[in-house]
Design a protein around this motif. Structure first.
Motif, PDB file in Angstrom:
ATOM      1  N   ALA A 150       0.973  -1.096   0.243  1.00 57.95           N
ATOM      2  CA  ALA A 150       0.049  -0.011   0.199  1.00 57.95           C
ATOM      3  C   ALA A 150       0.669   1.120   0.478  1.00 57.95           C
ATOM      4  CB  ALA A 150      -1.115   0.144   1.634  1.00 57.95           C
ATOM      5  N   TYR A 151       0.563   1.984  -1.095  1.00 57.21           N
ATOM      6  CA  TYR A 151       1.195   3.575  -0.382  1.00 57.21           C
ATOM      7  C   TYR A 151       0.455   4.527  -0.572  1.00 57.21           C
ATOM      8  CZ  TYR A 151       5.096   0.745  -2.973  1.00 57.21           C
ATOM      9  OH  TYR A 151       6.431  -0.026  -3.582  1.00 57.21           O
ATOM     10  N   SER A 152      -0.015   5.506  -0.189  1.00 54.33           N
ATOM     11  CA  SER A 152      -0.325   6.826  -0.153  1.00 54.33           C
ATOM     12  C   SER A 152      -0.192   8.111  -0.448  1.00 54.33           C
ATOM     13  CB  SER A 152      -1.656   6.480   1.329  1.00 54.33           C
ATOM     14  OG  SER A 152      -0.382   6.945   2.570  1.00 54.33           O
ATOM     15  N   SER A 153      -0.912   8.742  -0.961  1.00 57.17           N
ATOM     16  CA  SER A 153      -0.559   9.853  -1.631  1.00 57.17           C
ATOM     17  C   SER A 153      -1.735  11.713  -1.117  1.00 57.17           C
ATOM     18  CB  SER A 153      -0.140  10.265  -3.026  1.00 57.17           C
ATOM     19  OG  SER A 153       0.585  11.500  -3.584  1.00 57.17           O
ATOM     20  N   GLU A 154      -1.481  13.078  -0.859  1.00 55.20           N
ATOM     21  CA  GLU A 154      -2.026  14.413  -0.930  1.00 55.20           C
ATOM     22  C   GLU A 154      -2.123  14.067  -2.210  1.00 55.20           C
ATOM     23  OE1 GLU A 154      -2.190  15.045   3.759  1.00 55.20           O
ATOM     24  OE2 GLU A 154      -0.829  15.653   3.074  1.00 55.20           O
ATOM     25  N   ASP A 155      -1.450  14.559  -3.246  1.00 59.13           N
ATOM     26  CA  ASP A 155      -0.810  15.642  -3.962  1.00 59.13           C
ATOM     27  C   ASP A 155      -0.356  14.635  -5.747  1.00 59.13           C
ATOM     28  OD1 ASP A 155       1.658  14.339  -4.008  1.00 59.13           O
ATOM     29  OD2 ASP A 155       2.361  16.767  -3.494  1.00 59.13           O
ATOM     30  N   MET A 156      -0.926  13.669  -5.324  1.00 58.05           N
ATOM     31  CA  MET A 156      -0.848  12.095  -5.895  1.00 58.05           C
ATOM     32  C   MET A 156       0.592  12.791  -7.274  1.00 58.05           C
ATOM     33  SD  MET A 156      -3.857  11.108  -6.704  1.00 58.05           S
ATOM     34  CE  MET A 156      -4.040  10.772  -8.148  1.00 58.05           C
ATOM     35  N   LYS A 157       2.024  13.237  -6.815  1.00 56.59           N
ATOM     36  CA  LYS A 157       2.406  12.902  -6.776  1.00 56.59           C
ATOM     37  C   LYS A 157       3.770  12.102  -5.891  1.00 56.59           C
ATOM     38  CE  LYS A 157       2.070  17.733  -9.516  1.00 56.59           C
ATOM     39  NZ  LYS A 157       0.714  17.520  -9.494  1.00 56.59           N
ATOM     40  N   THR A 158       4.138  12.672  -4.969  1.00 57.07           N
ATOM     41  CA  THR A 158       4.374  12.119  -3.886  1.00 57.07           C
ATOM     42  C   THR A 158       3.704  11.298  -2.798  1.00 57.07           C
ATOM     43  OG1 THR A 158       5.741  13.733  -3.615  1.00 57.07           O
ATOM     44  CG2 THR A 158       5.906  13.002  -1.926  1.00 57.07           C
ATOM     45  N   TRP A 159       4.331  10.129  -2.767  1.00 61.18           N
ATOM     46  CA  TRP A 159       3.900   8.328  -2.494  1.00 61.18           C
ATOM     47  C   TRP A 159       3.969   7.949  -1.031  1.00 61.18           C
ATOM     48  CZ3 TRP A 159      -0.981   6.779  -4.492  1.00 61.18           C
ATOM     49  CH2 TRP A 159      -1.236   7.749  -5.729  1.00 61.18           C
ATOM     50  N   THR A 160       3.935   7.856   0.247  1.00 59.69           N
ATOM     51  CA  THR A 160       4.378   7.177   1.154  1.00 59.69           C
ATOM     52  C   THR A 160       4.053   5.963   1.000  1.00 59.69           C
ATOM     53  OG1 THR A 160       4.173   9.168   2.110  1.00 59.69           O
ATOM     54  CG2 THR A 160       4.148   7.348   3.415  1.00 59.69           C
ATOM     55  N   SER A 161       5.282   5.040   1.431  1.00 58.29           N
ATOM     56  CA  SER A 161       5.340   3.587   1.429  1.00 58.29           C
ATOM     57  C   SER A 161       4.317   3.177   2.917  1.00 58.29           C
ATOM     58  CB  SER A 161       6.266   3.188   1.127  1.00 58.29           C
ATOM     59  OG  SER A 161       6.372   2.013   1.280  1.00 58.29           O
ATOM     60  N   HIS A 162       3.310   2.375   2.096  1.00 59.59           N
ATOM     61  CA  HIS A 162       2.690   1.750   4.278  1.00 59.59           C
ATOM     62  C   HIS A 162       2.954   0.446   4.129  1.00 59.59           C
ATOM     63  CE1 HIS A 162       0.763   5.148   5.023  1.00 59.59           C
ATOM     64  NE2 HIS A 162       0.159   5.117   3.248  1.00 59.59           N
ATOM     65  N   GLY A 163       4.233  -0.374   2.936  1.00 60.36           N
ATOM     66  CA  GLY A 163       4.306  -2.011   3.583  1.00 60.36           C
ATOM     67  C   GLY A 163       3.428  -2.501   2.837  1.00 60.36           C
ATOM     68  N   ALA A 164       3.978  -3.799   2.707  1.00 59.10           N
ATOM     69  CA  ALA A 164       2.653  -4.592   3.051  1.00 59.10           C
ATOM     70  C   ALA A 164       2.019  -4.794   4.230  1.00 59.10           C
ATOM     71  CB  ALA A 164       3.168  -6.788   3.327  1.00 59.10           C
ATOM     72  N   ILE A 165       0.889  -5.208   3.689  1.00 59.89           N
ATOM     73  CA  ILE A 165      -0.916  -5.214   4.135  1.00 59.89           C
ATOM     74  C   ILE A 165      -1.117  -6.273   3.967  1.00 59.89           C
ATOM     75  CG2 ILE A 165      -1.290  -2.200   3.588  1.00 59.89           C
ATOM     76  CD1 ILE A 165      -3.229  -3.739   1.511  1.00 59.89           C
ATOM     77  N   MET A 166      -1.310  -7.759   3.367  1.00 56.14           N
ATOM     78  CA  MET A 166      -1.808  -8.826   3.852  1.00 56.14           C
ATOM     79  C   MET A 166      -0.733  -9.714   2.991  1.00 56.14           C
ATOM     80  SD  MET A 166      -4.997 -10.182   3.539  1.00 56.14           S
ATOM     81  CE  MET A 166      -5.839 -11.828   4.029  1.00 56.14           C
ATOM     82  N   LYS A 167      -0.964 -10.907   2.958  1.00 58.49           N
ATOM     83  CA  LYS A 167       0.028 -12.054   2.238  1.00 58.49           C
ATOM     84  C   LYS A 167      -1.363 -12.896   1.844  1.00 58.49           C
ATOM     85  CE  LYS A 167       4.963 -11.996   3.935  1.00 58.49           C
ATOM     86  NZ  LYS A 167       5.607 -12.555   4.720  1.00 58.49           N
ATOM     87  N   PRO A 168      -1.114 -13.521   0.491  1.00 55.80           N
ATOM     88  CA  PRO A 168      -2.638 -14.904  -0.271  1.00 55.80           C
ATOM     89  C   PRO A 168      -2.580 -15.647   1.258  1.00 55.80           C
ATOM     90  CG  PRO A 168      -0.548 -14.476  -2.080  1.00 55.80           C
ATOM     91  CD  PRO A 168      -0.300 -13.842  -0.540  1.00 55.80           C
ATOM     92  N   THR A 169      -1.511 -15.894   2.069  1.00 56.54           N
ATOM     93  CA  THR A 169      -1.549 -17.569   2.694  1.00 56.54           C
ATOM     94  C   THR A 169      -2.784 -16.316   4.141  1.00 56.54           C
ATOM     95  OG1 THR A 169       1.304 -16.448   3.162  1.00 56.54           O
ATOM     96  CG2 THR A 169       0.277 -18.461   1.969  1.00 56.54           C
ATOM     97  N   ASP A 170      -2.550 -15.234   4.089  1.00 51.78           N
ATOM     98  CA  ASP A 170      -2.613 -15.000   5.356  1.00 51.78           C
ATOM     99  C   ASP A 170      -4.656 -15.762   5.418  1.00 51.78           C
ATOM    100  OD1 ASP A 170      -1.467 -14.104   6.343  1.00 51.78           O
ATOM    101  OD2 ASP A 170      -1.778 -11.992   5.556  1.00 51.78           O
ATOM    102  N   PHE A 171      -5.559 -16.121   3.559  1.00 53.28           N
ATOM    103  CA  PHE A 171      -6.321 -16.637   3.867  1.00 53.28           C
ATOM    104  C   PHE A 171      -6.314 -18.019   4.573  1.00 53.28           C
ATOM    105  CE2 PHE A 171      -7.250 -13.122   0.560  1.00 53.28           C
ATOM    106  CZ  PHE A 171      -8.330 -12.667   1.618  1.00 53.28           C
ATOM    107  N   LYS A 172      -6.427 -18.828   5.502  1.00 54.75           N
ATOM    108  CA  LYS A 172      -5.787 -20.198   5.501  1.00 54.75           C
ATOM    109  C   LYS A 172      -6.954 -21.329   4.247  1.00 54.75           C
ATOM    110  CE  LYS A 172      -4.040 -19.164   8.761  1.00 54.75           C
ATOM    111  NZ  LYS A 172      -2.755 -18.461   9.670  1.00 54.75           N
ATOM    112  N   TRP A 173      -7.663 -21.182   3.543  1.00 52.71           N
ATOM    113  CA  TRP A 173      -7.435 -21.647   2.620  1.00 52.71           C
ATOM    114  C   TRP A 173      -6.913 -21.853   0.899  1.00 52.71           C
ATOM    115  CZ3 TRP A 173      -9.469 -19.004  -0.838  1.00 52.71           C
ATOM    116  CH2 TRP A 173      -9.915 -17.509  -0.701  1.00 52.71           C
ATOM    117  N   ALA A 174      -6.243 -20.740   1.219  1.00 49.91           N
ATOM    118  CA  ALA A 174      -5.170 -20.037   0.045  1.00 49.91           C
ATOM    119  C   ALA A 174      -3.606 -21.163   0.269  1.00 49.91           C
ATOM    120  CB  ALA A 174      -5.142 -17.982  -0.505  1.00 49.91           C
ATOM    121  N   VAL A 175      -3.232 -20.951  -0.946  1.00 52.13           N
ATOM    122  CA  VAL A 175      -1.485 -21.063  -1.207  1.00 52.13           C
ATOM    123  C   VAL A 175      -0.435 -20.389  -2.137  1.00 52.13           C
ATOM    124  CG1 VAL A 175      -2.493 -23.553  -0.707  1.00 52.13           C
ATOM    125  CG2 VAL A 175      -1.652 -22.367  -3.378  1.00 52.13           C
ATOM    126  N   GLY A 176      -1.350 -19.215  -2.284  1.00 46.92           N
ATOM    127  CA  GLY A 176       0.286 -18.608  -2.966  1.00 46.92           C
ATOM    128  C   GLY A 176      -0.250 -17.261  -3.671  1.00 46.92           C
TER     129      GLY A 176
END
Length: 339
Positions: free
Chosen positions: A79-105
């Motif tokens: 995830a990233y975010s911006s207030e002006d569409m020019k400068t983007w702040t990184s928020h890092g990883a927000i989820m992985k597929p395997t956080d769904f226990k029924w998913a493998v990737g």
């Protein structure tokens, strides 16, 4: 110190100073201009999905992690975010597929929407062997930057449809969610065929029949938005001559269709077989997000498995059709056109 030694020392110092100045000049030239494309340069990213919330744009992407000849090695969403569409702040990883226990990737295309005071992430993953194929999961969070947790414990859309050729393991991909002005939310998705279904108010269950749309050269990556009373269905189409995807769109006066094909918004993506649209209005200006593959990081050049997210202004004609968007390097570093 003799004059000759002094001259040699000054020459060495001068050469070092010149090299230092040259390095600084090179760094200054190489420094990215805010708003230039690609807009994200700290990672390879794909399948952009923007969300406007409280005066800020949040951008959700899959993290391309392919090395060498690998293809589509994606283990997390960023995830990233911006207030002006020019400068983007990184928020890092927000989820992985395997956080769904029924998913493998496979952290394929996703989108986040805000409803009922919560943020819902709809994402493509690879289901485990109990339903072997791609599936759509839904996760929930109290924050636009996560963490997101599985909202159901099971897939929202699984690989249960059949064709004359049997099961289609790539069919249930690329979810997009649109909430209409009456508060009703809809989910669209699909590879090779576009599907649409209403969501229940809890946002984690389907509600009613699944609609099927036949759109010219439709491949995948649907995106829904509305402007005035007109609905827009944008998608990745197939350029049969180039054997690569472009961005096409259709319009309708009802979310369930019928849809009228309106043509292309962009051509194919540079150096990438795929392309993926995301469209928003922010501060009275419309924007088109997409990906191509022109970024180099740590010596690895862009490829279909190492894409980069880009952004350009988008404009409408008086009749509501969308003007063609040229995929630019300047992006939104320059001001929009005066209307």
């Amino acid at each position: 110190m003799t004059n000759q030694t002094r001259r040699q020392s000054l020459a060495i110092l001068g050469g070092g100073a010149f090299a230092l100045l040259a390095n600084r000049a090179s760094a200054a030239v190489a420094a990215p201009v805010p708003g230039n494309n690609p807009i994200i340069t700290n990672a390879f990213t794909a399948d952009p999905a923007p969300l406007v919330h409280n005066g800020r744009v949040y951008l959700y992407v899959g993290h391309d992690e392919a090395h060498g000849q690998q293809l589509f090695n994606m283990t997390e969403w960023l995830a990233y975010s911006s207030e002006d569409m020019k400068t983007w702040t990184s928020h890092g990883a927000i989820m992985k597929p395997t956080d769904f226990k029924w998913a493998v990737g496979d952290a394929w295309a996703s989108q986040v929407t805000y409803t009922n005071g919560k943020f819902y992430l709809y994402a493509t993953v690879q289901h485990d062997k109990s339903d072997n194929g791609k599936a759509v999961g839904v996760a929930v969070s109290d924050s636009p930057t996560g963490p997101f947790v599985d909202a159901r414990g099971t897939a929202l859309v699984g690989n249960t449809k059949t064709t004359p050729n049997g099961l289609r393991p790539w069919e249930d991909i690329d979810p997009t969610v649109f909430t209409d002005t009456d508060g009703t939310s809809w989910l669209a998705w699909g590879n090779g065929q576009c599907y649409l279904v209403k969501l229940k108010s809890n946002m984690i269950e389907l509600d009613g029949e699944i609609h099927t749309f036949d759109l010219p050269d439709y491949t995948e990556g649907p995106w829904l938005h509305k402007r005035g009373e007109l609905y827009y269905l944008t998608y990745a189409g197939m350029d049969k001559e180039k054997h690569a995807e472009n961005i096409a769109y259709a319009t309708s006066h009802a979310i369930t269709g019928p849809w009228t094909y309106r043509g292309l918004i962009t051509g194919t993506a540079q150096n990438s077989f795929t392309i993926h649209p995301g469209i928003i209005e922010f501060k009275n200006q419309w924007y088109l997000f997409y990906h191509k593959a022109t970024l180099t990081i740590n010596g690895e050049a862009g490829a279909t498995g190492r894409r980069c997210v880009c952004l350009d202004y988008m404009y409408y004609n008086p009749d509501g059709t969308i003007q063609a968007v040229v995929q630019s390097e300047a992006g939104v570093s320059l001001p929009p056109k005066a209307l």
